[in-house]
Write a protein that holds these residues in place. Structure first.
Motif, short mmCIF file in Angstrom:
data_model
loop_
_atom_site.label_atom_id
_atom_site.label_comp_id
_atom_site.label_asym_id
_atom_site.label_seq_id
_atom_site.Cartn_x
_atom_site.Cartn_y
_atom_site.Cartn_z
N GLN A 166 0.79 -1.20 -0.02
CA GLN A 166 -0.11 -0.18 -0.13
C GLN A 166 0.84 1.29 0.00
O GLN A 166 0.26 2.43 -0.32
N LEU A 167 2.11 1.09 0.32
CA LEU A 167 3.13 2.31 0.39
C LEU A 167 3.17 3.12 -1.12
O LEU A 167 3.68 4.17 -1.32
N SER A 168 2.96 2.14 -2.09
CA SER A 168 3.19 2.40 -3.54
C SER A 168 2.30 3.79 -3.75
O SER A 168 2.57 4.48 -4.78
N GLU A 169 0.72 3.76 -2.95
CA GLU A 169 -0.05 4.86 -3.45
C GLU A 169 0.51 6.24 -2.61
O GLU A 169 -0.05 7.15 -3.07
N VAL A 170 1.43 6.29 -1.96
CA VAL A 170 1.95 7.70 -1.50
C VAL A 170 3.05 8.11 -2.69
O VAL A 170 3.96 7.30 -3.05
N ASN A 171 2.62 9.44 -2.81
CA ASN A 171 3.67 10.39 -3.58
C ASN A 171 4.80 10.76 -2.71
O ASN A 171 4.53 11.50 -1.75
N THR A 172 6.06 10.01 -3.30
CA THR A 172 7.40 10.43 -2.61
C THR A 172 8.36 11.22 -3.52
O THR A 172 9.50 11.14 -3.25
N VAL A 187 10.95 13.50 -2.29
CA VAL A 187 11.31 13.54 -0.67
C VAL A 187 12.62 12.76 -0.45
O VAL A 187 12.73 11.47 -0.74
N ALA A 188 13.25 13.32 0.48
CA ALA A 188 14.45 12.51 0.85
C ALA A 188 14.44 11.43 1.81
O ALA A 188 13.34 11.47 2.87
N ALA A 189 14.95 10.16 1.64
CA ALA A 189 14.89 9.19 2.44
C ALA A 189 15.42 9.31 3.92
O ALA A 189 16.37 10.06 4.02
N MET A 190 14.74 9.14 4.77
CA MET A 190 15.06 9.28 6.31
C MET A 190 16.61 8.58 6.44
O MET A 190 16.76 7.15 6.21
#
Lengths: 499, 95
Positions: free
Chosen positions: B40-46, B49-52
């Motif tokens: 389900q993470l694929s639906e988040v627009n990243t 966004v820098a990786a933590m």
């Protein structure tokens, strides 16, 4: 003497400092109570002789006038902490026989302050679990049982939550005054909620992780499980601090947390996130949350509606990041340097047989998931994606803290469930951490405060989340919430003699 | 994405955990349940966004590069399942 085991940490400290009681008396009372509560399975090992030695030394410190807050206080230590010469296996078969030649920094801090070790507490293997049913040493029973409709106590056992389930059950059953826990995605706060205790996970970096068996290094933090907020403040001050041996521990002064408990939260802004209303949450939890809002409002705080839009993605993010880190951390258990070895035809065969026999099902599942999400071709799609979503989750909190000082939510989406109820469904088990995981991913401190009972008479906690290194403010609000809730219930004793 | 039995066997080998032929089917099912769910993470627009990398902004502390610890071989070996002549002992690696 049962009254010694009923004392809170702060009451015991005050009585010890006044010379009204001795640590030897309190410690031996707890050892007797532990003996009577074996059914709970909350301790893996009881270190009775060591405890009596430490108690005698603590009494000498009190006489010398060098006593600190923790001096003479008998506590349980989660089996995840390395304690020199004592069983330290993270409740795993793979660490069979392992007795470290060193002491973790957090437990060293506690012993330097004169605390007394009663023994090592049971837990989910390698801190992976939310019910303490994943221990090689068998499940822990929650001292709390549901009340049936006719008012009688059910004979069914409930889980104490996890992974710090043994630590929580021990404090709830009055067989330790306080315990250490560790929290990766909720492993202190959720058991605290299930057993009617206070559980504090401090900011990532507040405590040293040195000598704590690693699960997910970017999330793991040590913290106390106690009977009251004041107790948590006293114990946190002893556990916390910079440690050159942990490069992620933060070099800032440890404040006197107890001094922060002023009872005055007038003008503080309390955020209430709308995303924490989840489908299927029992009415009782919804009502308790509203009650908590009203209590803080009555105490003079201002209530602010906030939004943490990426909340629903926190759990799947955690279940990528944590298994990835665990698959790497647990690579060291290979049957060569310590613990279990199962012989094989070749070196590789020995590794595979040792790890198959030594790890429990949930640990194996997470290592396999972690290996998969880090493997060639999937790293970007899963691991890197999760770390990007993690940034968004942390940004949600940053934006929220521009509007409020502390956030109020429920701790867990249910009260303690029955032993065995969720053990065959990993995903429904993971959902226990839905409210605790977001702050873990953002490295923020959180505390669970017992606030009421469910319709079945089981404890329910409310969670307060703070800003990075905002433990003083967090404890101050928690203290006010605790006073307003006035939670005094204790589990009806069904174990041991004199039930 | 989902994993087949062959992939599960490959992952198990990478992780050095023996999974028998009988267990493969069941393990595959469990892993696919979890993989479907984290999908389900694929639906988040990243985008952008820098990786933590670290939850707490801090510089990694440095210290002088000198030995400050060590010299206790016997303590280290005390927990070894098999140790001989001051070494960890393992099955033959080279024939």
């Amino acid at each position: 003497m049962t009254e010694f085991t009923k004392l809170t940490l702060s009451e015991a400290r005050d009585a010890l400092h006044k010379g009204d009681i001795s640590s030897v008396e309190i410690t031996s009372a707890h050892l007797d109570a532990i003996d009577d509560a074996k059914e709970l399975n909350s301790y893996i090992v009881v270190t009775a002789d060591k405890a009596m030695d430490m108690a005698a030394k603590a009494d000498a410190m009190i006489k010398d006038g060098t006593a600190k807050g923790m001096t003479g206080i008998p506590i349980g230590i989660k089996d995840l902490y390395c304690t020199k010469g004592v069983h330290s296996q993270a409740a795993s078969h793979i660490l069979d026989g392992f007795k470290p030649e060193y002491e973790s920094t957090v437990t060293s801090n506690l012993w330097d302050d004169g605390a007394v070790m009663l023994g090592k507490t049971n837990m989910d293997e390698f801190a992976m679990g939310s019910s303490n049913e994943n221990s090689y040493y068998g499940p822990v029973k929650n001292p709390w049982r549901a009340t049936k409709e006719n008012g009688e106590l059910s004979d069914k056992n409930t889980v104490p939550g996890g992974s710090s389930g043994g630590s929580a059950a021990a404090v709830a059953a009055d067989i330790s005054i306080a315990s250490t826990g560790t929290d990766t995605g909720g492993s202190i706060r959720q058991p605290a909620s299930f057993t009617g205790l206070v559980g504090l996970k401090p900011t990532y970096g507040r405590c040293s992780r040195w000598g704590m068996v690693a699960f997910a290094s970017s999330l793991d933090q040590a913290g106390p499980l106690t009977k009251t907020v004041r107790d948590a403040a006293i114990m946190m001050e002893s556990m916390a601090g910079y440690d050159p041996k942990d490069s992620t521990s933060t070099n800032i002064t440890v404040p006197n947390y107890e001094a922060a408990l002023t009872g005055d939260i007038r003008g503080l802004k309390i955020g209430v996130p709308k995303e924490y209303r989840v489908d299927g949450m029992p009415d009782g939890i919804e009502k308790l949350w509203q009650q908590g809002i009203d209590w803080l409002k009555d105490a003079g705080a201002e209530i602010i509606d906030i939004s943490l839009p990426h909340t629903k993605y926190a759990l799947p993010t955690c279940y990528i990041v944590a298994p990835a880190e665990c698959s790497s951390n647990l690579a060291r258990y290979d049957g060569v340097k310590f613990g279990l070895r199962v012989d094989g035809d070749s070196l590789d065969d020995m590794y595979k047989k040792t790890r198959a026999a030594g790890f429990g099902d949930e640990v194996k599942r997470r290592i396999l998931i972690g290996t998969y999400v880090l493997s060639a071709g999937y790293y970007d799609a899963y691991y890197l994606k999760a770390q990007r979503v993690r940034t968004l989750i942390a940004n949600d909190f940053k934006a929220a803290y521009e509007k409020c000082d502390v956030i109020l939510t429920p701790t867990a989406p249910s009260a303690a469930f029955n032993l065995g109820e969720k053990v065959s469904d990993p995903l429904s088990m993971y959902l226990n951490d839905v409210f605790t995981v977001p702050a873990s991913l953002a490295g923020l401190p959180g505390i669970s405060v017992p606030a009421g009972l469910s319709s079945q008479g089981l404890p329910l906690g409310l969670q307060l989340l703070g800003q990075a290194f905002g433990e003083e403010q967090l404890l101050k609000v928690a203290d006010v919430l605790e006073t307003a809730a006035g939670f005094k219930a204790k589990p009806a004793k069904w174990w041991g003699e004199n039930t | 994405m989902s994993v087949d039995k062959q992939t599960v066997a490959k992952i198990a080998n990478l992780a050095r955990i023996e999974v028998s032929e009988d267990e493969l089917e069941n393990t595959m099912g469990e892993l696919n349940n979890i993989i479907d769910w984290i999908e389900q993470l694929s639906e988040v627009n990243t985008d952008g966004v820098a990786a933590m990398t670290s939850v707490v902004a801090a510089d990694l502390p440095r210290r002088e590069d000198k030995v400050t610890d060590g010299g206790y071989r016997d303590e280290v070996l005390k927990n070894a399942p098999v140790a001989e002549h001051g070494f960890f002992a393992v099955p033959k690696v080279l024939e």
